[in-house]
Design a protein around this motif. Structure first.
Motif, PDB file in Angstrom:
ATOM      1  N   LEU A  11       0.853  -0.940   0.107  1.00 35.48           N
ATOM      2  CA  LEU A  11       0.105  -0.001  -0.142  1.00 35.48           C
ATOM      3  C   LEU A  11       0.782   1.156   0.027  1.00 35.48           C
ATOM      4  O   LEU A  11       0.461   2.388  -0.872  1.00 35.48           O
ATOM      5  CB  LEU A  11      -0.819  -0.154   0.981  1.00 35.48           C
ATOM      6  CG  LEU A  11      -2.062  -0.810   1.115  1.00 35.48           C
ATOM      7  CD1 LEU A  11      -2.848  -0.738   2.642  1.00 35.48           C
ATOM      8  CD2 LEU A  11      -3.213  -0.226   0.027  1.00 35.48           C
ATOM      9  N   LEU A  12       1.938   1.296   0.939  1.00 36.94           N
ATOM     10  CA  LEU A  12       2.672   2.577   0.760  1.00 36.94           C
ATOM     11  C   LEU A  12       3.568   2.725  -0.346  1.00 36.94           C
ATOM     12  O   LEU A  12       3.780   3.699  -0.969  1.00 36.94           O
ATOM     13  CB  LEU A  12       3.887   2.058   2.057  1.00 36.94           C
ATOM     14  CG  LEU A  12       3.144   2.351   3.414  1.00 36.94           C
ATOM     15  CD1 LEU A  12       4.320   2.111   4.465  1.00 36.94           C
ATOM     16  CD2 LEU A  12       2.590   3.753   3.774  1.00 36.94           C
ATOM     17  N   ALA A  13       4.141   1.468  -0.980  1.00 36.65           N
ATOM     18  CA  ALA A  13       4.676   1.777  -2.277  1.00 36.65           C
ATOM     19  C   ALA A  13       3.477   2.270  -3.294  1.00 36.65           C
ATOM     20  O   ALA A  13       3.861   2.944  -4.098  1.00 36.65           O
ATOM     21  CB  ALA A  13       5.037   0.473  -2.720  1.00 36.65           C
ATOM     22  N   GLU A  14       2.270   1.743  -3.361  1.00 35.35           N
ATOM     23  CA  GLU A  14       1.213   2.352  -4.325  1.00 35.35           C
ATOM     24  C   GLU A  14       1.049   3.664  -4.198  1.00 35.35           C
ATOM     25  O   GLU A  14       1.084   4.262  -4.848  1.00 35.35           O
ATOM     26  CB  GLU A  14      -0.067   1.238  -4.253  1.00 35.35           C
ATOM     27  CG  GLU A  14      -1.010   1.568  -5.099  1.00 35.35           C
ATOM     28  CD  GLU A  14      -0.676   1.203  -6.609  1.00 35.35           C
ATOM     29  OE1 GLU A  14      -1.383   1.799  -7.366  1.00 35.35           O
ATOM     30  OE2 GLU A  14       0.237   0.641  -6.998  1.00 35.35           O
ATOM     31  N   ARG A  42      -6.477   6.832  -4.607  1.00 27.08           N
ATOM     32  CA  ARG A  42      -5.517   7.083  -3.603  1.00 27.08           C
ATOM     33  C   ARG A  42      -6.190   7.217  -2.290  1.00 27.08           C
ATOM     34  O   ARG A  42      -5.504   6.713  -1.390  1.00 27.08           O
ATOM     35  CB  ARG A  42      -4.765   8.463  -3.944  1.00 27.08           C
ATOM     36  CG  ARG A  42      -3.644   8.592  -3.243  1.00 27.08           C
ATOM     37  CD  ARG A  42      -2.661   9.747  -3.672  1.00 27.08           C
ATOM     38  NE  ARG A  42      -3.320  11.110  -4.232  1.00 27.08           N
ATOM     39  CZ  ARG A  42      -3.538  11.429  -5.435  1.00 27.08           C
ATOM     40  NH1 ARG A  42      -3.079  10.661  -6.507  1.00 27.08           N
ATOM     41  NH2 ARG A  42      -4.137  12.383  -5.496  1.00 27.08           N
ATOM     42  N   LEU A  43      -7.457   8.030  -2.104  1.00 31.84           N
ATOM     43  CA  LEU A  43      -7.912   8.026  -0.996  1.00 31.84           C
ATOM     44  C   LEU A  43      -8.406   6.776  -0.373  1.00 31.84           C
ATOM     45  O   LEU A  43      -8.245   6.470   0.898  1.00 31.84           O
ATOM     46  CB  LEU A  43      -9.197   9.086  -1.094  1.00 31.84           C
ATOM     47  CG  LEU A  43      -8.957  10.566  -1.245  1.00 31.84           C
ATOM     48  CD1 LEU A  43     -10.134  11.288  -1.383  1.00 31.84           C
ATOM     49  CD2 LEU A  43      -8.004  11.101   0.068  1.00 31.84           C
ATOM     50  N   SER A  44      -8.955   5.792  -1.177  1.00 33.29           N
ATOM     51  CA  SER A  44      -9.367   4.552  -0.660  1.00 33.29           C
ATOM     52  C   SER A  44      -8.081   3.600  -0.293  1.00 33.29           C
ATOM     53  O   SER A  44      -8.145   2.893   0.569  1.00 33.29           O
ATOM     54  CB  SER A  44      -9.942   3.693  -2.114  1.00 33.29           C
ATOM     55  OG  SER A  44      -9.035   3.191  -2.714  1.00 33.29           O
ATOM     56  N   LEU A  45      -6.877   3.912  -0.919  1.00 34.84           N
ATOM     57  CA  LEU A  45      -5.905   3.380  -0.174  1.00 34.84           C
ATOM     58  C   LEU A  45      -5.454   3.901   1.020  1.00 34.84           C
ATOM     59  O   LEU A  45      -4.918   2.918   1.794  1.00 34.84           O
ATOM     60  CB  LEU A  45      -4.423   3.644  -1.342  1.00 34.84           C
ATOM     61  CG  LEU A  45      -4.501   2.900  -2.727  1.00 34.84           C
ATOM     62  CD1 LEU A  45      -3.428   3.240  -3.713  1.00 34.84           C
ATOM     63  CD2 LEU A  45      -4.483   1.290  -2.660  1.00 34.84           C
ATOM     64  N   TYR A  46      -5.553   5.004   1.098  1.00 35.07           N
ATOM     65  CA  TYR A  46      -4.997   5.761   2.519  1.00 35.07           C
ATOM     66  C   TYR A  46      -6.049   5.263   3.597  1.00 35.07           C
ATOM     67  O   TYR A  46      -5.714   4.755   4.852  1.00 35.07           O
ATOM     68  CB  TYR A  46      -5.258   7.228   2.518  1.00 35.07           C
ATOM     69  CG  TYR A  46      -4.228   7.949   1.936  1.00 35.07           C
ATOM     70  CD1 TYR A  46      -2.841   7.790   2.573  1.00 35.07           C
ATOM     71  CD2 TYR A  46      -4.595   8.732   0.864  1.00 35.07           C
ATOM     72  CE1 TYR A  46      -1.821   8.471   2.087  1.00 35.07           C
ATOM     73  CE2 TYR A  46      -3.258   9.518   0.333  1.00 35.07           C
ATOM     74  CZ  TYR A  46      -2.038   9.558   1.039  1.00 35.07           C
ATOM     75  OH  TYR A  46      -0.965  10.024   0.593  1.00 35.07           O
ATOM     76  N   ARG A  47      -7.359   4.893   3.259  1.00 31.90           N
ATOM     77  CA  ARG A  47      -8.448   4.488   4.077  1.00 31.90           C
ATOM     78  C   ARG A  47      -8.061   2.703   4.561  1.00 31.90           C
ATOM     79  O   ARG A  47      -8.149   2.458   5.750  1.00 31.90           O
ATOM     80  CB  ARG A  47      -9.758   4.342   3.568  1.00 31.90           C
ATOM     81  CG  ARG A  47     -10.498   5.735   3.770  1.00 31.90           C
ATOM     82  CD  ARG A  47     -11.876   5.714   3.469  1.00 31.90           C
ATOM     83  NE  ARG A  47     -12.321   6.690   2.328  1.00 31.90           N
ATOM     84  CZ  ARG A  47     -12.556   6.627   1.143  1.00 31.90           C
ATOM     85  NH1 ARG A  47     -12.241   5.427   0.848  1.00 31.90           N
ATOM     86  NH2 ARG A  47     -12.385   7.481   0.256  1.00 31.90           N
ATOM     87  N   GLU A  48      -7.651   2.191   3.597  1.00 29.10           N
ATOM     88  CA  GLU A  48      -7.204   0.633   3.629  1.00 29.10           C
ATOM     89  C   GLU A  48      -5.903   0.522   4.647  1.00 29.10           C
ATOM     90  O   GLU A  48      -6.067  -0.129   5.591  1.00 29.10           O
ATOM     91  CB  GLU A  48      -6.882   0.070   2.515  1.00 29.10           C
ATOM     92  CG  GLU A  48      -6.634  -1.502   2.749  1.00 29.10           C
ATOM     93  CD  GLU A  48      -6.349  -2.140   1.441  1.00 29.10           C
ATOM     94  OE1 GLU A  48      -5.971  -3.374   1.503  1.00 29.10           O
ATOM     95  OE2 GLU A  48      -6.571  -1.508   0.334  1.00 29.10           O
ATOM     96  N   GLU A  50      -5.147   2.856   6.895  1.00 31.75           N
ATOM     97  CA  GLU A  50      -5.502   3.419   8.081  1.00 31.75           C
ATOM     98  C   GLU A  50      -6.219   1.989   8.894  1.00 31.75           C
ATOM     99  O   GLU A  50      -5.925   1.742  10.022  1.00 31.75           O
ATOM    100  CB  GLU A  50      -6.822   4.190   8.091  1.00 31.75           C
ATOM    101  CG  GLU A  50      -7.108   4.912   9.704  1.00 31.75           C
ATOM    102  CD  GLU A  50      -7.950   6.132   9.393  1.00 31.75           C
ATOM    103  OE1 GLU A  50      -8.331   6.637  10.491  1.00 31.75           O
ATOM    104  OE2 GLU A  50      -8.510   6.195   8.368  1.00 31.75           O
ATOM    105  N   GLN A  51      -7.025   1.074   8.130  1.00 30.58           N
ATOM    106  CA  GLN A  51      -7.543  -0.113   8.705  1.00 30.58           C
ATOM    107  C   GLN A  51      -6.422  -0.923   9.161  1.00 30.58           C
ATOM    108  O   GLN A  51      -6.475  -1.441  10.207  1.00 30.58           O
ATOM    109  CB  GLN A  51      -8.566  -0.621   7.795  1.00 30.58           C
ATOM    110  CG  GLN A  51      -9.648   0.247   7.777  1.00 30.58           C
ATOM    111  CD  GLN A  51     -10.862  -0.462   6.637  1.00 30.58           C
ATOM    112  OE1 GLN A  51     -10.270  -1.147   5.837  1.00 30.58           O
ATOM    113  NE2 GLN A  51     -11.946   0.110   6.586  1.00 30.58           N
TER     114      GLN A  51
END
Length: 71
Positions: A11-14, A42-48, A50-51
């Protein structure tokens, strides 16, 4: 390696790849009636992320903190 940690790294790489501050950042666009919204992705990646951070935090053993105070 723990699958949660592996997913966190990917996720961090993406997120880094899609970041507008990097050369690989992509704007959102619409073509032939189909839209590609990189900002929402990108926002969905940030949400994931965070989870995942919450799940990883819950896996950590509890810690104790001792403070001393003087009066």
């Amino acid at each position: 390696m723990d699958p949660l940690l592996q997913r966190r790294e990917s996720l961090l790489a993406e997120i880094a790849r899609l970041s507008p501050a990097t050369a690989g950042g992509k704007p959102s666009y619409q073509i032939d009636g189909q839209s590609v919204d990189h900002t929402a992705y990108r926002l969905s990646l940030y949400r994931e992320l965070e989870q995942l951070e919450r799940l990883l935090s819950a896996q950590q053993p509890p810690t104790e903190r001792f403070d001393r105070g003087w009066t």
